[in-house]
Design an enzyme around this catalytic site. Structure first.
Site, short mmCIF file in Angstrom:
data_model
loop_
_atom_site.label_atom_id
_atom_site.label_comp_id
_atom_site.label_asym_id
_atom_site.label_seq_id
_atom_site.Cartn_x
_atom_site.Cartn_y
_atom_site.Cartn_z
N GLU A 84 22.34 -89.81 -2.17
CA GLU A 84 22.05 -90.47 -0.89
C GLU A 84 22.73 -91.83 -0.76
O GLU A 84 22.39 -92.62 0.11
CB GLU A 84 20.53 -90.62 -0.70
CG GLU A 84 19.78 -89.32 -0.56
CD GLU A 84 20.12 -88.53 0.70
OE1 GLU A 84 21.14 -88.82 1.35
OE2 GLU A 84 19.35 -87.60 1.02
N HIS A 102 14.07 -95.19 -1.00
CA HIS A 102 14.03 -93.87 -0.36
C HIS A 102 12.99 -93.02 -1.09
O HIS A 102 13.07 -92.83 -2.30
CB HIS A 102 15.40 -93.20 -0.42
CG HIS A 102 15.39 -91.76 0.01
ND1 HIS A 102 14.73 -91.34 1.14
CD2 HIS A 102 15.95 -90.66 -0.54
CE1 HIS A 102 14.88 -90.03 1.26
NE2 HIS A 102 15.62 -89.59 0.26
N HIS A 104 10.09 -89.51 -1.09
CA HIS A 104 9.70 -88.19 -0.60
C HIS A 104 8.18 -88.12 -0.64
O HIS A 104 7.61 -87.29 -1.35
CB HIS A 104 10.30 -87.09 -1.50
CG HIS A 104 11.76 -86.89 -1.35
ND1 HIS A 104 12.45 -85.88 -2.00
CD2 HIS A 104 12.69 -87.53 -0.61
CE1 HIS A 104 13.74 -85.93 -1.68
NE2 HIS A 104 13.91 -86.94 -0.83
N HIS A 164 12.10 -84.32 5.26
CA HIS A 164 12.79 -84.88 4.10
C HIS A 164 12.02 -86.02 3.43
O HIS A 164 11.58 -85.88 2.29
CB HIS A 164 14.19 -85.36 4.53
CG HIS A 164 15.03 -85.90 3.43
ND1 HIS A 164 16.40 -85.95 3.48
CD2 HIS A 164 14.70 -86.46 2.23
CE1 HIS A 164 16.87 -86.47 2.37
NE2 HIS A 164 15.86 -86.80 1.60
ZN LIG Z 1 15.79 -87.61 -0.29
#
Ligand SMILES: [Zn+2]
Length: 255
Positions: A84, A102, A104, A164
């Site tokens: 990413e 980031h 999840h 996501h």
């Molecule tokens: Zn991700």
């Protein structure tokens, strides 16, 4: 050109590397990212320091942190950077953030499948700049996902990615990480509220009032422009944000 004893490349310090590893390890325990999912970065000058791809957090050490040049995404040092990385670079380009997390996290992902925006069900949303938009789905690692995430971030310090996860930004890694926890908590609160009925939400002026009150409580501190305010179009990210400001983010424009 190292200015500090532990500085290596352009101001990325051992403390930066250790901070990234420490937060990465916390993500599973805090239910923000299972397995090897999720990633974190900090920006220092013309580089970002980012967690590597596919390495279990418990085996990750400071030397595994990758340095990537912001101007051309070239790997400067380290193993394979997070898949990413393009999304991190796009968000740095679109904001003054010095750190990005980031995740999840489960409630955020669940709601990303049914909402276009996470409403302000609690005043803590003011710290994220307002209701958090959901960027359209695109496969992980693509420039399409990076572009839509950056667009949906405008005026906010968080963005949700449909089917996501989410990203949060901040002037320091600690602030970005706390915002990731705040976002997941807000998603959980909204989830419970929906089960009980139709949630009442806070409008923009209520959130602005909260931001103003927080700023007043911190009276005496210097309040620079929000680290989330995008730079003028075409301008390079300003160097001033490498030093984390002590302030809260500026609120969104008044209604
Ligand atoms: Zn991700």
């Amino acid at each position: 050109m190292s200015a500090a004893p532990d500085a290596d490349h352009a101001g990325v310090s051992l403390a930066d590397r250790e901070g990234l590893v420490g937060c990465a390890r916390r993500m599973a325990a805090d239910d923000l990212a299972p397995g090897t999912s999720g990633n974190l970065s900090v920006r220092r000058g013309g580089l970002i320091a980012i967690t590597p791809s596919g390495l279990p957090y418990e085996r990750m050490g400071p030397a595994d942190i990758c340095l990537v040049r912001t101007s051309d995404a070239a790997l400067v040092s380290g193993p394979r950077p997070s898949t990413e990385t393009p999304m991190h670079l796009a968000l740095y380009q679109a904001s003054h953030a010095a750190a990005i997390v980031h995740t999840h996290s489960p409630f955020v992902i669940a709601l990303s499948t049914v909402l276009d925006e996470l409403p302000a069900v609690h005043y803590a949303m003011a710290d994220l700049g307002g209701p958090v938009r959901v960027a359209p789905y695109a496969r992980f690692g693509t420039t399409q996902l990076a572009a839509s995430a950056a667009a949906a971030l405008a005026g906010r310090s968080a963005v949700i990615l449909r089917n996501h996860g989410a990203l949060t930004c901040g002037p320091t890694l600690e602030r970005a990480y706390e915002r990731a926890r705040t976002l997941e908590w807000l998603a959980r609160v909204y989830w419970y509220a929906q089960l009980a009925g139709t949630p009442q939400t806070l409008n923009e002026s209520a959130l602005t009032e909260v931001s103003d009150a927080i700023r007043a409580l911190r009276y005496g501190e210097v309040v620079p422009p929000s680290e989330e305010t995008p730079p003028p179009s075409g301008a390079a990210p300003p160097p001033s944000e490498e030093t984390p400001p002590p302030s809260e983010a500026a609120p969104p424009p008044g209604s």
